[in-house]
Design a protein around this motif. Structure first.
Motif, short mmCIF file in Angstrom:
data_model
loop_
_atom_site.label_atom_id
_atom_site.label_comp_id
_atom_site.label_asym_id
_atom_site.label_seq_id
_atom_site.Cartn_x
_atom_site.Cartn_y
_atom_site.Cartn_z
N ARG A 198 -40.71 -0.45 -14.72
CA ARG A 198 -41.62 0.66 -14.17
C ARG A 198 -42.99 0.40 -14.31
O ARG A 198 -43.80 0.51 -13.22
CB ARG A 198 -41.21 1.99 -14.82
CG ARG A 198 -39.86 2.72 -14.62
CD ARG A 198 -40.01 3.07 -12.94
NE ARG A 198 -38.72 3.42 -12.64
CZ ARG A 198 -38.42 4.90 -12.81
NH1 ARG A 198 -39.12 5.72 -13.33
NH2 ARG A 198 -37.11 5.21 -12.22
N VAL A 199 -43.30 -0.34 -15.45
CA VAL A 199 -44.95 -0.59 -15.68
C VAL A 199 -45.06 -1.80 -14.58
O VAL A 199 -45.99 -1.77 -13.54
CB VAL A 199 -45.17 -1.00 -16.88
CG1 VAL A 199 -46.72 -1.29 -17.03
CG2 VAL A 199 -44.91 0.11 -17.80
N GLU A 227 -38.20 -12.00 -14.98
CA GLU A 227 -37.27 -10.92 -14.84
C GLU A 227 -36.14 -11.20 -15.26
O GLU A 227 -35.66 -12.38 -14.86
CB GLU A 227 -37.79 -9.90 -13.69
CG GLU A 227 -37.00 -8.51 -13.37
CD GLU A 227 -36.91 -7.71 -14.71
OE1 GLU A 227 -36.18 -7.61 -15.45
OE2 GLU A 227 -38.19 -7.16 -14.70
N ALA A 258 -42.10 -6.40 -20.90
CA ALA A 258 -40.53 -6.33 -21.11
C ALA A 258 -40.14 -5.22 -21.79
O ALA A 258 -40.95 -4.66 -22.75
CB ALA A 258 -40.12 -7.62 -21.39
N TYR A 289 -41.94 -15.95 -25.10
CA TYR A 289 -42.72 -15.73 -23.84
C TYR A 289 -44.19 -15.94 -24.49
O TYR A 289 -44.94 -16.61 -23.91
CB TYR A 289 -42.54 -14.15 -23.50
CG TYR A 289 -41.30 -14.23 -22.50
CD1 TYR A 289 -41.22 -15.03 -21.36
CD2 TYR A 289 -40.18 -13.35 -22.76
CE1 TYR A 289 -40.14 -14.94 -20.45
CE2 TYR A 289 -39.29 -13.22 -22.06
CZ TYR A 289 -39.21 -13.82 -20.92
OH TYR A 289 -38.00 -13.49 -20.08
N ARG A 294 -35.94 3.91 -18.31
CA ARG A 294 -35.27 2.90 -18.86
C ARG A 294 -35.58 2.58 -20.14
O ARG A 294 -34.90 2.21 -21.33
CB ARG A 294 -35.16 1.57 -17.72
CG ARG A 294 -34.16 0.46 -18.15
CD ARG A 294 -34.00 -0.80 -17.40
NE ARG A 294 -34.21 -0.48 -16.16
CZ ARG A 294 -35.20 -0.43 -15.20
NH1 ARG A 294 -36.36 -0.68 -15.60
NH2 ARG A 294 -35.03 -0.14 -13.98
N LYS A 304 -40.82 1.08 -32.13
CA LYS A 304 -42.01 2.04 -31.45
C LYS A 304 -42.41 3.05 -32.36
O LYS A 304 -43.54 3.23 -32.56
CB LYS A 304 -41.04 2.57 -30.43
CG LYS A 304 -41.99 3.26 -29.33
CD LYS A 304 -42.80 2.21 -28.52
CE LYS A 304 -43.33 2.73 -27.05
NZ LYS A 304 -43.97 1.69 -26.39
N1 LIG Z 1 -45.36 3.07 -19.74
C1 LIG Z 1 -46.01 3.29 -20.96
O1 LIG Z 1 -46.87 4.31 -20.95
C2 LIG Z 1 -46.03 2.34 -22.00
C3 LIG Z 1 -46.98 2.49 -22.98
C4 LIG Z 1 -46.85 1.38 -24.07
C5 LIG Z 1 -45.92 0.47 -24.02
N2 LIG Z 1 -45.10 0.36 -23.19
C6 LIG Z 1 -43.87 -0.64 -22.93
O2 LIG Z 1 -44.01 -1.25 -21.80
C7 LIG Z 1 -42.58 -1.99 -21.90
C8 LIG Z 1 -42.25 -1.74 -20.20
O3 LIG Z 1 -41.92 -0.17 -20.21
P1 LIG Z 1 -41.27 0.27 -18.75
O4 LIG Z 1 -41.37 1.62 -18.80
O5 LIG Z 1 -41.72 -0.60 -17.52
O6 LIG Z 1 -39.92 -0.10 -19.07
P2 LIG Z 1 -38.70 -0.81 -17.92
O7 LIG Z 1 -37.52 -0.82 -18.66
O8 LIG Z 1 -38.75 0.02 -16.73
O9 LIG Z 1 -39.23 -2.22 -17.64
C9 LIG Z 1 -38.98 -3.36 -18.57
C10 LIG Z 1 -38.58 -4.54 -17.89
O10 LIG Z 1 -38.38 -5.65 -18.85
C11 LIG Z 1 -37.35 -6.57 -18.21
N3 LIG Z 1 -36.81 -7.23 -19.28
C12 LIG Z 1 -36.22 -6.78 -20.29
N4 LIG Z 1 -36.13 -8.02 -21.24
C13 LIG Z 1 -36.45 -9.10 -20.63
C14 LIG Z 1 -36.44 -10.31 -20.83
N5 LIG Z 1 -36.14 -11.00 -22.05
N6 LIG Z 1 -37.10 -11.24 -20.09
C15 LIG Z 1 -37.79 -10.93 -18.75
N7 LIG Z 1 -37.56 -9.40 -18.42
C16 LIG Z 1 -37.14 -8.44 -19.36
C17 LIG Z 1 -36.24 -5.55 -17.95
O11 LIG Z 1 -35.17 -5.84 -16.94
C18 LIG Z 1 -37.20 -4.25 -17.13
O12 LIG Z 1 -37.29 -4.60 -15.99
C19 LIG Z 1 -41.76 -1.26 -22.94
O13 LIG Z 1 -41.72 -2.33 -24.02
C20 LIG Z 1 -42.58 -0.05 -23.05
O14 LIG Z 1 -42.39 0.49 -24.44
C21 LIG Z 1 -45.03 1.17 -22.05
#
Ligand SMILES: NC(=O)c1ccc[n+]([C@@H]2O[C@H](COP(=O)([O-])OP(=O)(O)OC[C@H]3O[C@@H](n4cnc5c(N)ncnc54)[C@H](O)[C@@H]3O)[C@@H](O)[C@H]2O)c1
Length: 405
Positions: free
Chosen positions: A18-19, A64, A159, A195, A270, A284
């Motif tokens: 999503r991000v 990804e 991720a 990574y 997700r 978290k």
């Molecule tokens: N959205 C926010 O406001 C926010 C704030 C702080 C931190 N985060 C962190 O950012 C991260 C992403 O959030 P999101 O909402 O996009 O989640 P998301 O689940 O939509 O996206 C995470 C992506 O990472 C991929 N992934 C997982 N393991 C992987 C690996 N080993 N190698 C490569 N890709 C991998 C998944 O397939 C997925 O597409 C999370 O850890 C979340 O806690 C988000």
């Protein structure tokens, strides 16, 4: 003829999440122009004229482990969360298809069962050791840099969150860790740290936007310093914790005694599904819970809960209850409710971090970047948690950068 440019690449781990996909759409939209730049901190007046790269020129790539494409990911977010303008998505669809060609298979080495379940993509290579994974992943980043003739590539970890990972003696120095990397046994490093090591081998600045371990391993930090690279993390500060870091200093400055601070978060995407696993949720909660006591001192009762509510999708709701004591022992309370769209809050910060980290690397910055604490829930090597002080440190850095130019 020498190319006069400042072309930077942004390599996202978790590129089509999503991000990640919101960043891709955002960069494509900024390149095409005619969209608002609201939400981009780096666009504010204190950061003008310091040499930041134009966000419209940032080239995106990443790793990804799922097969959903960037275009499919933004369409899913549009359908499920009601975000992104349909006309903008249509206009940027060719850009997203082009960026998709820069997405490579990530690694499943060092991921727990929750993340492994996410990956339905059978084409993900099975890396024999952490060393093999680091070599493969770093060569993807280097090839991306060469192909697009980039001056620098910033790697940002977006991720899925991982469970906490206990460090052992081998993680204390690079020479010890280096020996362990060739072991065929799993468990040497979590994926996020594999990574981080790959980013360093590819001469990239590294940013950890998640609560996972990433570069927070003494051996990896040592390696980054050896290779003259900057890094920062952990866990982007986008919602409830951002508000806490503004309100908590108010109580401290008015000498009001915070007795308890209890926060309940509900989210449905997700990330929420992954955080539904108690072990992963623990990482978290750790980064979200520490901040209040660190700002107000003492030992207030603090609690953070996170619940997965699928119907909310990308819309996170946080309800916080603050119980505090005033003059002559009188108890009072404050409550707030935050309803934020997670990827919309996070995406511009990821773009900011790419611009700031690329500039820091260009200026020869090595090691942790405490001036970027402003962006994180649990900033590395920084004791500054309140937002106004973090902002002042970022503006100071910008002023120094400008006067050194
Ligand atoms: N959205 C926010 O406001 C926010 C704030 C702080 C931190 N985060 C962190 O950012 C991260 C992403 O959030 P999101 O909402 O996009 O989640 P998301 O689940 O939509 O996206 C995470 C992506 O990472 C991929 N992934 C997982 N393991 C992987 C690996 N080993 N190698 C490569 N890709 C991998 C998944 O397939 C997925 O597409 C999370 O850890 C979340 O806690 C988000």
């Amino acid at each position: 003829l020498r190319r006069r440019s400042n072309r930077i690449g942004l390599w996202l781990i978790g590129a089509t999440g999503r991000v990640g996909s919101a960043v891709a759409l955002g960069l494509a939209a900024l390149r095409r122009g005619g969209v608002s730049r609201t939400g981009l901190v780096s666009d504010l007046p204190p950061f003008r004229g310091i040499g930041l790269a134009d966000p419209g020129n940032i080239v995106l790539g990443g790793h990804e482990i799922r097969s959903e494409t960037l275009l499919e990911a933004v369409q899913t977010a549009h359908q499920k969360a009601g975000i992104f303008d349909a006309a903008l998505m249509r206009r940027c669809a060719p850009d997203l298809r082009a960026l998709q060609r820069n997405v490579r298979a990530g690694t499943l080495l060092g991921v727990g069962p929750t993340i492994r379940r996410l990956s339905e993509d059978r084409r993900i290579p099975r890396d024999a050791s952490a060393r093999a994974a680091i070599e493969r992943l770093s060569s993807d980043i280097l090839a991306f840099r060469r192909r697009h003739q980039l001056d620098r590539v910033v790697v940002i970890h977006t991720a899925s969150s991982e469970p906490p990972f206990p460090l052992k003696a081998m993680h204390k120095s690079w020479s010890r860790l280096e020996k362990a990397l060739s072991r065929r046994a799993p468990g040497v490093l979590p994926a996020s740290s594999i990574y981080a090591a790959a980013a360093i081998e590819a001469e990239s600045a590294y940013i950890n936007f998640t609560p996972s371990l990433g570069a927070s391993v003494p051996a990896i930090e040592e390696r980054a310093r050896q290779r003259g690279l900057p890094y920062m993390g952990c866990d982007g500060k986008t919602g409830e914790t951002l508000v806490k870091s503004v309100l908590a200093p108010m109580f401290a400055m008015r000498n009001l005694n915070v007795l308890s601070w209890v926060g309940q978060n509900i989210l449905g995407n997700r990330d929420g599904e992954v955080l539904n696993d108690p072990k992963t949720r623990a990482s978290k909660i750790k980064t979200k819970d520490r901040i209040v006591a660190r700002i107000v001192g003492g030992s207030p009762t603090t609690r953070v809960s996170i619940d997965y509510v699928p119907s909310l999708d990308d819309w996170k709701v946080a309800w916080d209850f603050v119980h505090f004591e005033g003059f002559l022992g009188t108890k009072m309370s404050l409550q707030f409710t935050w309803a934020g769209c997670d990827s919309i809050l996070a995406a511009p910060l990821v773009i900011d971090l790419a611009r700031f980290a690329a500039l820091a690397q260009q200026r020869g910055s090595v090691g942790a970047m405490p001036h970027l604490a402003f962006f994180f829930k649990d900033p590395m090597h920084s004791d500054t948690h309140d937002l106004p002080s973090q902002w002042a440190a970022l503006v100071d850095w910008a002023n120094k950068t400008r006067s050194d130019r």
